[in-house]
Scaffold this motif. Structure first.
Motif, PDB file in Angstrom:
ATOM      1  N   PHE A 201       0.825  -1.219   0.000  1.00 45.89           N
ATOM      2  CA  PHE A 201       0.000   0.000   0.000  1.00 45.89           C
ATOM      3  C   PHE A 201       0.856   1.264   0.000  1.00 45.89           C
ATOM      4  N   LYS A 202       2.092   1.154   0.506  1.00 42.45           N
ATOM      5  CA  LYS A 202       2.988   2.320   0.433  1.00 42.45           C
ATOM      6  C   LYS A 202       3.373   2.610  -1.017  1.00 42.45           C
ATOM      7  N   ARG A 203       3.611   1.556  -1.787  1.00 40.83           N
ATOM      8  CA  ARG A 203       3.875   1.753  -3.223  1.00 40.83           C
ATOM      9  C   ARG A 203       2.646   2.315  -3.931  1.00 40.83           C
ATOM     10  N   MET A 204       1.481   1.798  -3.531  1.00 40.65           N
ATOM     11  CA  MET A 204       0.239   2.189  -4.198  1.00 40.65           C
ATOM     12  C   MET A 204      -0.052   3.681  -4.058  1.00 40.65           C
ATOM     13  N   VAL A 205       0.326   4.263  -2.898  1.00 46.13           N
ATOM     14  CA  VAL A 205       0.072   5.697  -2.721  1.00 46.13           C
ATOM     15  C   VAL A 205       1.167   6.547  -3.359  1.00 46.13           C
ATOM     16  N   GLY A 206       2.177   5.891  -3.927  1.00 45.92           N
ATOM     17  CA  GLY A 206       3.180   6.629  -4.697  1.00 45.92           C
ATOM     18  C   GLY A 206       4.410   7.050  -3.925  1.00 45.92           C
ATOM     19  N   LEU A 207       4.674   6.385  -2.776  1.00 50.03           N
ATOM     20  CA  LEU A 207       5.841   6.765  -1.980  1.00 50.03           C
ATOM     21  C   LEU A 207       7.164   6.457  -2.687  1.00 50.03           C
ATOM     22  N   PHE A 208       7.134   5.499  -3.609  1.00 51.56           N
ATOM     23  CA  PHE A 208       8.388   5.066  -4.249  1.00 51.56           C
ATOM     24  C   PHE A 208       8.309   5.178  -5.770  1.00 51.56           C
ATOM     25  N   LYS A 209       7.604   6.202  -6.234  1.00 57.59           N
ATOM     26  CA  LYS A 209       7.393   6.371  -7.684  1.00 57.59           C
ATOM     27  C   LYS A 209       8.690   6.324  -8.490  1.00 57.59           C
ATOM     28  N   ALA A 210       9.741   6.921  -7.930  1.00 57.03           N
ATOM     29  CA  ALA A 210      10.988   7.084  -8.688  1.00 57.03           C
ATOM     30  C   ALA A 210      11.564   5.753  -9.158  1.00 57.03           C
ATOM     31  N   SER A 211      11.355   4.691  -8.369  1.00 57.49           N
ATOM     32  CA  SER A 211      11.932   3.399  -8.749  1.00 57.49           C
ATOM     33  C   SER A 211      10.870   2.366  -9.098  1.00 57.49           C
ATOM     34  N   ASP A 212       9.622   2.817  -9.247  1.00 57.84           N
ATOM     35  CA  ASP A 212       8.530   1.910  -9.583  1.00 57.84           C
ATOM     36  C   ASP A 212       8.492   1.629 -11.082  1.00 57.84           C
ATOM     37  N   PRO A 213       7.953   0.463 -11.468  1.00 61.48           N
ATOM     38  CA  PRO A 213       7.749   0.215 -12.891  1.00 61.48           C
ATOM     39  C   PRO A 213       6.605   1.087 -13.410  1.00 61.48           C
ATOM     40  N   PRO A 214       6.463   1.195 -14.719  1.00 61.22           N
ATOM     41  CA  PRO A 214       5.340   1.979 -15.242  1.00 61.22           C
ATOM     42  C   PRO A 214       3.997   1.356 -14.876  1.00 61.22           C
ATOM     43  N   LEU A 215       3.004   2.184 -14.684  1.00 62.72           N
ATOM     44  CA  LEU A 215       1.638   1.704 -14.442  1.00 62.72           C
ATOM     45  C   LEU A 215       1.066   1.159 -15.752  1.00 62.72           C
ATOM     46  N   PRO A 216       0.127   0.223 -15.711  1.00 63.69           N
ATOM     47  CA  PRO A 216      -0.514  -0.382 -14.540  1.00 63.69           C
ATOM     48  C   PRO A 216       0.385  -1.407 -13.848  1.00 63.69           C
ATOM     49  N   VAL A 217       0.157  -1.570 -12.540  1.00 63.26           N
ATOM     50  CA  VAL A 217       0.918  -2.524 -11.741  1.00 63.26           C
ATOM     51  C   VAL A 217      -0.039  -3.543 -11.122  1.00 63.26           C
ATOM     52  N   VAL A 218       0.344  -4.808 -11.194  1.00 60.99           N
ATOM     53  CA  VAL A 218      -0.334  -5.862 -10.432  1.00 60.99           C
ATOM     54  C   VAL A 218       0.362  -5.940  -9.086  1.00 60.99           C
ATOM     55  N   ALA A 219      -0.384  -5.723  -8.010  1.00 59.37           N
ATOM     56  CA  ALA A 219       0.205  -5.660  -6.663  1.00 59.37           C
ATOM     57  C   ALA A 219       0.652  -7.039  -6.180  1.00 59.37           C
ATOM     58  N   GLY A 220       1.429  -7.044  -5.111  1.00 55.70           N
ATOM     59  CA  GLY A 220       1.772  -8.293  -4.432  1.00 55.70           C
ATOM     60  C   GLY A 220       3.229  -8.688  -4.523  1.00 55.70           C
ATOM     61  N   TYR A 221       3.762  -9.139  -3.398  1.00 61.53           N
ATOM     62  CA  TYR A 221       5.153  -9.623  -3.284  1.00 61.53           C
ATOM     63  C   TYR A 221       5.198 -11.126  -2.997  1.00 61.53           C
ATOM     64  N   ASP A 222       4.507 -11.547  -1.947  1.00 57.62           N
ATOM     65  CA  ASP A 222       4.605 -12.939  -1.493  1.00 57.62           C
ATOM     66  C   ASP A 222       3.709 -13.865  -2.300  1.00 57.62           C
ATOM     67  N   VAL A 223       4.236 -15.062  -2.601  1.00 58.31           N
ATOM     68  CA  VAL A 223       3.470 -16.016  -3.392  1.00 58.31           C
ATOM     69  C   VAL A 223       3.742 -17.441  -2.921  1.00 58.31           C
ATOM     70  N   ALA A 224       2.710 -18.277  -3.006  1.00 59.18           N
ATOM     71  CA  ALA A 224       2.874 -19.726  -2.886  1.00 59.18           C
ATOM     72  C   ALA A 224       2.006 -20.335  -3.979  1.00 59.18           C
ATOM     73  N   GLY A 225       2.582 -21.282  -4.698  1.00 61.97           N
ATOM     74  CA  GLY A 225       1.818 -21.850  -5.804  1.00 61.97           C
ATOM     75  C   GLY A 225       2.530 -23.022  -6.456  1.00 61.97           C
ATOM     76  N   ILE A 226       2.093 -23.341  -7.669  1.00 65.22           N
ATOM     77  CA  ILE A 226       2.566 -24.534  -8.385  1.00 65.22           C
ATOM     78  C   ILE A 226       3.227 -24.105  -9.689  1.00 65.22           C
ATOM     79  N   VAL A 227       4.418 -24.642  -9.930  1.00 66.56           N
ATOM     80  CA  VAL A 227       5.135 -24.348 -11.177  1.00 66.56           C
ATOM     81  C   VAL A 227       4.409 -25.012 -12.341  1.00 66.56           C
ATOM     82  N   VAL A 228       4.041 -24.213 -13.364  1.00 67.29           N
ATOM     83  CA  VAL A 228       3.347 -24.775 -14.531  1.00 67.29           C
ATOM     84  C   VAL A 228       4.148 -24.621 -15.827  1.00 67.29           C
TER      85      VAL A 228
END
Length: 323
Positions: free
Chosen positions: A56-83
């Motif tokens: 949410f800190k990224r979402m409000v634009g606190l780190f715009k300078a090093s963010d990728p271009p919008l649109p952004v899919v949020a989220g860091y942590d993941v658990a899943g299956i390799v396909v």
């Protein structure tokens, strides 16, 4: 790059196209392209993901300078299956259950396509096999928090026999700092702070001393510590942290302004850290902690962010299942 399942060309993902509060800018899109798998990456069918304050800190634009271009899919942590496996990726095979933090650097040009999606791509070096005894939801809540906890302890050279005070002991990072300090590093004493209602939780995680920050001023504690780990990261706490450390002691903080001798760091994600700590997770010596509200289904991601942003979440806020 054959795939064990036929991957759809368009998927659902929580996306923002402008900066602002999560409740206003984060939208569930159903026409997001599946990202291309580079040679060192794997494609993951996401089963669970966890939220972090950095989202949410990224979402409000606190780190715009090093963010990728919008649109952004949020989220860091993941658990899943390799396909699907990239042409030079050889660590995992299709069908492997994995977990990790999709961004190698928390704030330095993180991915445009994060983990709050039905599928995501991740460099294989950022992933580890999911501990066999953990559910996908439990595993999803671990990577960013445990990597942050571990790296902070490493940065200050924490070692067996030392004492540590953890500020914010009931949060995602704090709950793991307590456990790592005790179970992995062999601390002689672990003290931690929380509000009144969470003191018993701190003790159950291994804290020898649970301090109610609503009643006790950190700067007035008679005992001083070898290390203070500020897992809260606001400037007020950081100032207090320095006053609770022994002369020559060390202070580490994860966010905000720092007062010397405290050091600030931003985590670097590594699958090797998860692999190193997996035995402690599989033995049950270190346990993931999901917020008592339980998991939030994919459709209720906005409610999950709202809960996280109260600052009262315990452990991790996890999104599961992700259809």
């Amino acid at each position: 790059m054959a795939s064990i399942v036929s991957t759809p060309s368009k998927i659902k993902a929580w996306t923002y196209t402008e900066y602002g509060k999560s409740a206003e800018v984060l939208k569930l899109k159903s026409d997001v392209k599946v990202p291309q798998v580079k040679e060192d990456q794997v494609l993951i069918k996401v089963v669970a993901a966890a939220l972090n304050p950095v989202d949410f800190k990224r979402m409000v634009g606190l780190f715009k300078a090093s963010d990728p271009p919008l649109p952004v899919v949020a989220g860091y942590d993941v658990a899943g299956i390799v396909v699907k496996v990239g042409s030079k990726a050889n660590k995992f095979k299709e069908g492997d259950e994995v977990y990790g933090n999709v961004n190698e650097f928390a704030l330095d040009h993180p991915k445009q396509h994060g983990s709050l999606a039905e599928y995501t791509v991740v460099e294989e070096k950022l992933l580890a096999l999911k501990p066999k005894n953990l559910s996908f939801a439990e595993a999803a809540g671990i990577p960013l928090a445990i990597e942050t906890a571990y790296e902070g302890l490493e940065r200050v050279g924490f070692k067996a026999g030392e004492t540590i005070l953890v500020l914010g002991g009931a949060g995602g990072v704090g709950t793991l700092v307590i456990q790592l300090a005790k179970q992995v590093y062999g601390a002689s004493k672990v003290a931690a702070t929380s509000s009144t209602a969470k003191l018993e939780l701190l003790k159950s995680l291994g804290a020898d001393v649970a301090i109610d920050y609503t009643k006790v001023k950190i700067e007035d504690l008679p005992e001083k510590f070898d290390v203070v780990y500020d897992a809260v990261g606001n400037s007020e706490e950081a100032v207090k942290a320095v006053k609770a450390v022994k002369e020559g002691g060390r202070v580490v903080t994860i966010y905000g302004e720092v007062t010397p001798p405290a050091i600030l760091f931003f985590v670097t994600s590594k699958g090797s850290i998860l692999e190193k700590l997996n035995p402690f997770l599989e033995s049950g010596k270190v346990k993931p902690l999901i917020d008592p509200k339980g998991t939030f289904p994919f459709s209720q991601t906005l409610e999950a962010f709202s809960h996280l942003q109260t600052g009262r979440a315990i452990g991790k806020v996890v999104i599961y299942p992700i259809p």
